[in-house]
Design a protein around this motif. Structure first.
Motif, PDB file in Angstrom:
ATOM      1  N   PRO A  74       0.837  -1.208   0.000  1.00 37.30           N
ATOM      2  CA  PRO A  74       0.000   0.000   0.000  1.00 37.30           C
ATOM      3  C   PRO A  74       0.872   1.258   0.000  1.00 37.30           C
ATOM      4  CG  PRO A  74      -0.766  -1.568   1.644  1.00 37.30           C
ATOM      5  CD  PRO A  74       0.540  -2.086   1.129  1.00 37.30           C
ATOM      6  N   ALA A  75       0.445   2.270  -0.719  1.00 38.11           N
ATOM      7  CA  ALA A  75       1.226   3.510  -0.846  1.00 38.11           C
ATOM      8  C   ALA A  75       1.543   4.116   0.521  1.00 38.11           C
ATOM      9  CB  ALA A  75       0.476   4.508  -1.717  1.00 38.11           C
ATOM     10  N   ALA A  76       0.592   4.060   1.450  1.00 42.19           N
ATOM     11  CA  ALA A  76       0.816   4.645   2.777  1.00 42.19           C
ATOM     12  C   ALA A  76       1.929   3.895   3.519  1.00 42.19           C
ATOM     13  CB  ALA A  76      -0.475   4.613   3.594  1.00 42.19           C
ATOM     14  N   LEU A  77       1.973   2.572   3.381  1.00 41.02           N
ATOM     15  CA  LEU A  77       3.016   1.783   4.035  1.00 41.02           C
ATOM     16  C   LEU A  77       4.370   2.062   3.397  1.00 41.02           C
ATOM     17  CD1 LEU A  77       3.896  -0.336   6.064  1.00 41.02           C
ATOM     18  CD2 LEU A  77       3.164  -2.107   4.454  1.00 41.02           C
ATOM     19  N   ARG A  78       4.394   2.136   2.086  1.00 44.80           N
ATOM     20  CA  ARG A  78       5.635   2.446   1.368  1.00 44.80           C
ATOM     21  C   ARG A  78       6.143   3.835   1.768  1.00 44.80           C
ATOM     22  NH1 ARG A  78       7.894  -0.039  -2.949  1.00 44.80           N
ATOM     23  NH2 ARG A  78       6.027  -1.228  -3.372  1.00 44.80           N
ATOM     24  N   ALA A  79       5.254   4.806   1.860  1.00 41.46           N
ATOM     25  CA  ALA A  79       5.639   6.180   2.221  1.00 41.46           C
ATOM     26  C   ALA A  79       6.108   6.273   3.674  1.00 41.46           C
ATOM     27  CB  ALA A  79       4.463   7.130   1.984  1.00 41.46           C
TER      28      ALA A  79
END
Length: 133
Positions: free
Chosen positions: A10-15
């Motif tokens: 997920p983008a939030a986890l990657r960020a």
């Protein structure tokens, strides 16, 4: 062994991660160990340590969590936070540490994460090292 949840990140986890992992399983694995150990959401300073431990302990989440907690306790006992604060506040570099000229040829601090040693380091490692105890 890594979980089946090894797909997209997920983008939030990657960020949120402090490490740009090349394999999705590290994002998920590190997050799982962080949750198991109660690491605060905003504290990402140990993500690389947790990832290294996951790899070292063969993706055994229980063992990784146990050893991570040992690491946290040991760093507190040794006062590592104060040492880090001194290094940062005084803007010290590797060259500012005692014996760096003797250590650098043997343990290259700026080496890559490749398992293959750089040619110069491999040649230096082949040479006997004088050590007085």
């Amino acid at each position: 062994m890594p979980d089946a949840n090894d797909g997209d990140v997920p983008a939030a986890l990657r960020a949120a991660s402090s490490v740009p992992w090349k394999q999705a399983r590290f994002y998920h694995g590190v997050e799982r160990v962080r949750d198991m150990c109660g690491v605060p959401k905003g504290d990402r300073g140990d993500d690389a340590v947790i990832g290294m431990m996951l790899d070292r302990f063969g993706w055994d989440y229980e063992r990784t969590a146990e050893m991570y907690q040992v690491s946290v306790r040991r760093r507190k006992e040794l006062g590592m936070a104060a040492i880090k604060d001194d290094i940062v506040s005084q803007q010290l570099s590797v060259e500012d540490f005692p014996h760096h000229r003797d250590v650098m040829p043997v343990i290259p601090v700026f080496a890559s994460t490749s398992l293959e040693p750089p040619a110069a380091a491999a040649a230096a490692a082949a040479e006997p090292v004088a050590c007085e105890v």
